[in-house]
Design a protein around this motif. Structure first.
Motif, PDB file in Angstrom:
ATOM      1  N   ASP A 193      11.928 -24.094 -12.003  1.00 54.63           N
ATOM      2  CA  ASP A 193      11.375 -25.005 -13.042  1.00 54.63           C
ATOM      3  C   ASP A 193      11.616 -26.436 -12.604  1.00 54.63           C
ATOM      4  O   ASP A 193      11.544 -27.423 -13.566  1.00 54.63           O
ATOM      5  N   ALA A 194      12.059 -26.657 -11.431  1.00 57.12           N
ATOM      6  CA  ALA A 194      12.150 -28.079 -10.920  1.00 57.12           C
ATOM      7  C   ALA A 194      11.065 -28.812 -10.584  1.00 57.12           C
ATOM      8  O   ALA A 194      10.077 -28.358 -10.184  1.00 57.12           O
ATOM      9  N   GLU A 195      10.992 -30.205 -10.880  1.00 58.07           N
ATOM     10  CA  GLU A 195      10.094 -31.101 -10.465  1.00 58.07           C
ATOM     11  C   GLU A 195      10.217 -31.610  -8.807  1.00 58.07           C
ATOM     12  O   GLU A 195      11.417 -31.718  -8.703  1.00 58.07           O
ATOM     13  N   VAL A 196       9.034 -31.539  -8.038  1.00 60.49           N
ATOM     14  CA  VAL A 196       9.390 -31.818  -6.675  1.00 60.49           C
ATOM     15  C   VAL A 196       8.913 -33.378  -6.469  1.00 60.49           C
ATOM     16  O   VAL A 196       7.976 -33.796  -6.926  1.00 60.49           O
ATOM     17  N   MET A 197       9.956 -34.108  -6.164  1.00 59.05           N
ATOM     18  CA  MET A 197       9.561 -35.594  -5.707  1.00 59.05           C
ATOM     19  C   MET A 197       9.685 -35.532  -4.274  1.00 59.05           C
ATOM     20  O   MET A 197      10.767 -35.443  -3.693  1.00 59.05           O
ATOM     21  N   ALA A 198       8.620 -36.210  -3.678  1.00 62.97           N
ATOM     22  CA  ALA A 198       8.634 -36.380  -2.227  1.00 62.97           C
ATOM     23  C   ALA A 198       8.409 -37.943  -1.969  1.00 62.97           C
ATOM     24  O   ALA A 198       7.641 -38.499  -2.327  1.00 62.97           O
ATOM     25  N   HIS A 199       8.678 -38.277  -0.729  1.00 64.50           N
ATOM     26  CA  HIS A 199       8.513 -39.668  -0.266  1.00 64.50           C
ATOM     27  C   HIS A 199       7.296 -39.658   0.752  1.00 64.50           C
ATOM     28  O   HIS A 199       7.151 -38.503   1.294  1.00 64.50           O
ATOM     29  N   PRO A 200       6.612 -40.584   0.577  1.00 61.48           N
ATOM     30  CA  PRO A 200       5.349 -40.586   1.350  1.00 61.48           C
ATOM     31  C   PRO A 200       5.617 -40.730   2.858  1.00 61.48           C
ATOM     32  O   PRO A 200       4.638 -40.550   3.596  1.00 61.48           O
ATOM     33  N   GLU A 201       6.720 -40.856   3.200  1.00 60.10           N
ATOM     34  CA  GLU A 201       6.962 -40.835   4.821  1.00 60.10           C
ATOM     35  C   GLU A 201       6.925 -39.328   5.210  1.00 60.10           C
ATOM     36  O   GLU A 201       7.074 -39.052   6.287  1.00 60.10           O
ATOM     37  N   THR A 216      11.683 -44.547  -3.069  1.00 60.09           N
ATOM     38  CA  THR A 216      13.104 -44.265  -3.851  1.00 60.09           C
ATOM     39  C   THR A 216      13.255 -44.734  -5.195  1.00 60.09           C
ATOM     40  O   THR A 216      13.864 -43.923  -5.982  1.00 60.09           O
ATOM     41  N   SER A 217      12.942 -45.930  -5.284  1.00 65.24           N
ATOM     42  CA  SER A 217      13.364 -46.440  -6.779  1.00 65.24           C
ATOM     43  C   SER A 217      12.246 -46.003  -7.786  1.00 65.24           C
ATOM     44  O   SER A 217      12.326 -45.372  -8.995  1.00 65.24           O
ATOM     45  N   GLN A 218      11.066 -45.523  -7.247  1.00 62.09           N
ATOM     46  CA  GLN A 218      10.238 -44.970  -8.288  1.00 62.09           C
ATOM     47  C   GLN A 218      10.737 -43.569  -8.499  1.00 62.09           C
ATOM     48  O   GLN A 218      10.630 -42.999  -9.896  1.00 62.09           O
ATOM     49  N   MET A 219      11.509 -43.020  -7.617  1.00 64.09           N
ATOM     50  CA  MET A 219      11.907 -41.545  -8.078  1.00 64.09           C
ATOM     51  C   MET A 219      13.013 -41.632  -9.138  1.00 64.09           C
ATOM     52  O   MET A 219      13.349 -41.036  -9.920  1.00 64.09           O
ATOM     53  N   LEU A 220      14.021 -42.778  -9.150  1.00 63.90           N
ATOM     54  CA  LEU A 220      14.963 -43.043  -9.873  1.00 63.90           C
ATOM     55  C   LEU A 220      14.235 -43.344 -11.418  1.00 63.90           C
ATOM     56  O   LEU A 220      14.787 -42.645 -12.539  1.00 63.90           O
ATOM     57  N   ARG A 221      13.268 -43.726 -11.397  1.00 55.41           N
ATOM     58  CA  ARG A 221      12.721 -43.993 -12.564  1.00 55.41           C
ATOM     59  C   ARG A 221      11.904 -42.695 -13.193  1.00 55.41           C
ATOM     60  O   ARG A 221      12.012 -42.414 -14.385  1.00 55.41           O
ATOM     61  N   LEU A 243      20.435 -41.306  -8.148  1.00 54.06           N
ATOM     62  CA  LEU A 243      19.901 -40.228  -8.980  1.00 54.06           C
ATOM     63  C   LEU A 243      20.748 -39.929 -10.283  1.00 54.06           C
ATOM     64  O   LEU A 243      20.663 -39.994 -11.549  1.00 54.06           O
ATOM     65  N   ALA A 244      22.033 -39.549  -9.879  1.00 51.35           N
ATOM     66  CA  ALA A 244      23.154 -39.018 -10.595  1.00 51.35           C
ATOM     67  C   ALA A 244      23.640 -40.099 -11.971  1.00 51.35           C
ATOM     68  O   ALA A 244      23.801 -40.042 -12.819  1.00 51.35           O
ATOM     69  N   LYS A 245      23.506 -41.519 -11.422  1.00 49.26           N
ATOM     70  CA  LYS A 245      23.772 -42.761 -12.129  1.00 49.26           C
ATOM     71  C   LYS A 245      22.502 -43.026 -13.141  1.00 49.26           C
ATOM     72  O   LYS A 245      22.659 -43.162 -14.086  1.00 49.26           O
TER      73      LYS A 245
END
Ligand code: 13P
Ligand code: SF4
Length: 304
Positions: A193-201, A216-221, A243-245
């Motif tokens: 059920d998880a969403e996958v967020m990947a960095h473009p590197e 990375t900051s877009q992942m936080l948002r 992310l936890a914060k």
């Protein structure tokens, strides 16, 4: 050895005395992120560096980030807590190599990832970060560009803008390049059920399997705004602390084995304290290089 709370107090006191701001990248150790005035991605931290009124910037990150801060804020003292904190990808394109590449392609704009040396930036038309690479290239209106050093971020731009021919330099981030499509498939099996967020590197065949491709900051948002409760985070594991914060109560998993950039981990609280106390490890960019790099970096920070 002093405990974390004692070091934090010491660092905050020294920062006040020195009129210093502490900037920490999202991949830094958790205890270093926690003592910073600002944490963020390369774009956010560059903007903080250009806007601060503090006299000193302590950059908890890697060398190119501190250099970029110095390019933007020449009147500030920029200190890098650990001078050996480099970026292997930035080292994959030297100024001599870029000069030769550019000469072989006259008239084609040079678009350079911020993960590069000041000398390389000085030969570039515009810089980009992972947060705004597509927008910056779109804004050029060019039909052909040279893109370096990251072939993966360049491929991501090429796919987002099929009207632009992107000539790629063959650099990469060793931490992100290591990720395989099999690892993503395996993580999805364990966390369906998880969403996958990947960095473009990450490599294109990995990016293809992600739900979102983000800095990375877009992942936080995204983590804070998404309806999902669980995320597979395909970037350096330091981001899990942030992310936890940013999204308390949600669950975040890194890949196995975990993705670790050693260069991001060599900065410790002791080293942050030491440079604040002693004023050591100052980053210097020769003025002629800085002047030539400035326009490319200013164009970068101006675009979202
Ligand atoms: P961002 O935080 O800008 O996405 O950058 C990732 C990175 O690899 C920095 O070295
Ligand atoms: Fe360089 Fe990759 Fe480390 Fe970022 S994570 S500093 S791109 S080696």
């Amino acid at each position: 050895m002093p405990d974390t709370a004692t070091l934090h107090d010491e660092i905050r006191t020294l920062a006040r005395e020195r009129d210093a701001i502490i900037l920490a990248h999202n991949y830094q150790r958790g205890e270093v992120q926690d003592v910073a005035d600002f944490t963020g991605d390369s774009l956010g931290l560059s903007r903080q560096a250009s806007e601060t009124s503090a006299q000193t910037i302590v950059f908890a990150g890697v060398h190119f980030m501190a250099e970029t801060a110095k390019i933007l804020s020449p009147d500030k003292t920029v200190l890098l807590p650990e001078l050996s904190a480099g970026c292997p990808m930035a080292d994959m394109m030297t100024a001599d190599e870029l000069a030769t590449w550019r000469e072989a392609h006259p008239g084609i704009p040079v678009v350079t990832y911020v993960n590069s040396s000041a000398d390389v930036k000085a030969l570039s038309d515009v810089c980009v970060t992972s947060a705004n690479a597509v927008a910056v290239v779109r804004s050029l209106g060019a039909d052909r560009i040279l893109f370096g050093p990251d072939r993966n971020l360049g491929s991501w731009v090429a796919r987002a803008l099929p009207e632009v021919e992107v000539l790629l330099w063959e650099g990469f981030c060793p931490t992100h390049e290591r990720v395989t499509p099999e690892q993503i498939a395996e993580a999805r099996k364990r966390h369906p059920d998880a969403e996958v967020m990947a960095h473009p590197e990450c490599r294109p065949d990995v990016v293809d399997l992600a739900d979102f491709v983000l800095s990375t900051s877009q992942m936080l948002r995204r983590a804070a705004d998404s309806p999902a409760d669980e995320f597979i985070v395909v970037t350096e594991e330091g981001l899990l602390h942030a992310l936890a914060k940013a999204a308390p109560g949600k669950r975040f998993v890194n890949l196995e084995p975990r993705m670790i950039c050693r260069n991001m981990k060599v900065t410790t609280l002791e080293k942050v304290r030491d440079v604040l106390r002693d004023g050591t490890n100052e980053i210097v960019v020769p003025e002629d290089v800085r002047e030539r790099a400035l326009t490319a970096v200013q164009r970068m920070v101006a675009i979202d």
